[in-house]
Write an enzyme that holds these catalytic residues in place. Sequence first.
Site, short mmCIF file in Angstrom:
data_model
loop_
_atom_site.label_atom_id
_atom_site.label_comp_id
_atom_site.label_asym_id
_atom_site.label_seq_id
_atom_site.Cartn_x
_atom_site.Cartn_y
_atom_site.Cartn_z
CG ASP A 39 -0.26 -0.41 2.51
OD1 ASP A 39 0.99 -0.42 2.55
OD2 ASP A 39 -0.96 -0.73 3.48
CG ASN B 209 -8.69 -1.66 11.96
OD1 ASN B 209 -7.71 -2.28 11.52
ND2 ASN B 209 -9.18 -0.59 11.36
CG HIS C 188 -5.65 -2.23 8.81
ND1 HIS C 188 -5.86 -0.91 9.13
CD2 HIS C 188 -4.32 -2.42 8.94
CE1 HIS C 188 -4.71 -0.35 9.43
NE2 HIS C 188 -3.77 -1.23 9.33
CD GLU D 168 -8.66 0.88 7.80
OE1 GLU D 168 -8.47 -0.08 8.56
OE2 GLU D 168 -8.28 2.03 8.05
C1 GLP Z 1 -0.39 0.45 8.56
C2 GLP Z 1 -0.06 -0.43 7.36
C3 GLP Z 1 -0.32 -1.90 7.67
C4 GLP Z 1 0.35 -2.27 8.96
C5 GLP Z 1 -0.26 -1.43 10.09
C6 GLP Z 1 0.28 -1.76 11.46
O1 GLP Z 1 -1.71 0.72 8.66
N1 GLP Z 1 -0.79 -0.06 6.19
O2 GLP Z 1 0.18 -2.69 6.60
O3 GLP Z 1 0.19 -3.64 9.24
O4 GLP Z 1 0.05 -0.07 9.80
O5 GLP Z 1 1.44 -1.05 11.70
P1 GLP Z 1 2.37 -1.27 12.94
O6 GLP Z 1 3.12 -2.52 12.69
O7 GLP Z 1 3.28 -0.07 12.95
O8 GLP Z 1 1.50 -1.33 14.15
#
Ligand code: GLP
Length: 235
Positions: A67, A136, A138, A143
Amino acid sequence: MKLIKVKNKKELGERAGAIVAEAVKAMPYIVLGLPTGSSPMPVYEDLILRYQKGDIDFSRVSTINLDEYIGLPATHTQSYHYYMDETFFSHVNTDPARTHLPDGAAEDPEAECKKYDELIDKLGGVDLQLLGIGYNGHIGFNEPSDSFSKRTSVVRLTEDTVKANSRFFDDAAGVPEYAISMGIRDIMLARKIILVAGEEKKDIVDIAVNGDITPRVPASALQLHRDATVILIQG
Ligand code: GLP
C-alpha cells in the site's frame, strides 16, 4: 493457520527472516509481497544482516508493496516509498527496476490501482507475502468492511487507523485519509503468507486466528489460506 509464539523482536525477525531467506534461495526470481509499519522492522533488520553476511542475494527478487498513502510523494518522509528505501532497499542489493509500490501521488488514483493490478498479474502474483496487522485487524490498508476487497483499490482509512498512524507524523493533521491498497484477493492468492505482530496486537491476533471469518476482521480471511503462519511476540 499456524501460530508461532516468540519472545521478542529479535526472535521474530530471525524466524520470519529465515523463512524469507530460504524462499529466496529456493527461488531467486521470487515475488515478495512487502508490508510497512513498525512490526515488520525486525524482519527487515534480519534480512539486512543475512545480506551483509553474504547469505542472501536480492538481485533477481521482485517486490510488490501492499500500500501507499494517497497524496504523499515518494520523497515525503512518511510515505511508504521512503520507509522502504530507508528500512530495506538502500541496505541490500534489490534492483530498483524490480521494486514496486503504488504511486500515492498519481494524478488519477483509480487508474493507478488498475496499473498496479496489471503489474501484479504480469509478475504472476505474489509468491511469499509478508504482513503486519492493524489494531482493527486490517492487512495492508484493507479496513473492516461489509465485504472482502478483491483487487487494488482506493481506501478511506478509518478514524482509528488515522489516529494510530499519526504517531509517525509531526503534524497529526497531515495524516492522509486515503490510501491505495492491494486487495484481499491478491493477498490470499499468495502462495505463502507470514504475518508478524508485536505483543500489543495479541488480542486482535487471537480474534483473527480463532474468531469468525469476516470482512469486519480482514485478517481473519487468512484462516482460509493453505499456508499462512502468524508469528506473534508473547514475552
Ligand atoms: C499500517 C499499514 C499496515 C500495517 C499497520 C500496522 O496501517 N498499512 O500494513 O500492518 O500499519 O502497523 P504497525 O506494525 O506499525 O503497528
